[in-house]
Design an enzyme around this catalytic site. Sequence first.
Site, PDB file in Angstrom:
ATOM      1  CG  ASP A  85       4.841  -8.417  14.108  1.00  0.00           C
ATOM      2  OD1 ASP A  85       3.686  -8.799  14.383  1.00  0.00           O
ATOM      3  OD2 ASP A  85       5.724  -9.184  13.696  1.00  0.00           O
ATOM      4  CG  ASP A 299       0.109 -10.910  14.411  1.00  0.00           C
ATOM      5  OD1 ASP A 299       0.724  -9.835  14.544  1.00  0.00           O
ATOM      6  OD2 ASP A 299       0.637 -11.936  13.958  1.00  0.00           O
TER       7      ASP A 299
END
Length: 428
Positions: A85, A299
């Site tokens: 992440d 992201d």
Amino acid sequence: MRITVQENAVSFSFPLTSAPLSKNSSYKAILRASLFSSHPRKALVQKAVPGPSSYNYKSSFKYSMALIVSLPIGTPPQTQQMVLDTGSQLSWIQCHRKLPKRPPPPPTTSFDPSLSSSFSVLPCNHPICKPRIPDFTIPTSCDQNRLCHYSYFYADGTLAEGNLVREKFTFSSSQSTPPLILGCATESAEAEGILGMNLGRLSFISQAKISKFSYCVPVRQGRVQTMPTGTFYLGQNPNSHTFQYIGLLTFPQSQRKPNLDPLAFTVALLGIKVGGKKLDISESVFRPDAGGSGQTMIDSGTQYTFLVDAAYSKVREEVARLVGPKLKKGYVYGGSLDMCFDGNPIEIGRLIGDLTFQFEKGVEILINKERILDHVEGGIHCVGLGRSESLGVASNIIGNFHQQNLWVEFDMTNRQVGFGKADCSKTV
């Protein structure tokens, strides 16, 4: 933070309470906890400047709405599954002491601290636990054992808690990190942790002084039975000579605004094309305004791409112009995707055409018409774009759905992100 996008709802949960990423999972996207924090960004701790990295590590990962890497942690190493992440800071693992099991033992990826000689806990008096300037993205307290405890409540009432600990990543007999600060969750029944890879000083890349990392997301066709495999590099990538680079935007302390995430990988998106037509969207829509709203970030932990209203409305207007009668009226998937169709996705993709994100230096991310739609449920396909305000987010977020068949490299030393076209299912 993870956002589980379901048919009629969006539920929020802490990264440690991760939904199992199986073929039947309703898990759809992850977003940073910091995006939803009500605390002022000026309270964020300063990030450390990464130094040169001596790590050169290659691994594969499984892709099912998230990038699930398996990493060796502890001494001797225990393999842990973690969601890669780039939008969050602290890494978390599931910690459960393994009790003797009757054969055959059930599969588990939780970490047993008692089996690692390099494991240690953080006491209450550690500076991270009682920082001079509180870091509201990682709230901590002392527990009854005088250990550094974290405890979070979120919008849906979800509670996740555990202790902050130190542990090393052991890539090989000759290559390991020093002990890094991690979250050790004891109150989660799920399998995957989080590998926090943003620019915060407690992220994995900052603590381990990783100067660059990259990944290649394979194409996932709808709800497939098996998860395709991608490739992940820490350190140098032998394919980098083919990459095109764009600069990262940086924000000094004085410019940090309430809606800005200064630790994200923020880039300057210049425009969006649908079917070869550049939409009439001001570049200012893709940059932070006076309050910090509008930044554009890359992201890996968010599945779909989310745009602020000023950009999203233009995209939807063009899609409606091209295929309006075929749009599924009144249908919104998970409260955020509303460009959805019942018809043949190949035919609809041809009508819409390619989707292109335009950056500086002529760099583009092109999503061809065959991959512009994603199967969400029961024969319904949606354009993989959502309205960020519908999730309470004030940012443009390019998620992993639009990073398929791309090398994406994050270069902290040169403050840049690189993109390289690839067949990620075959990349070595």
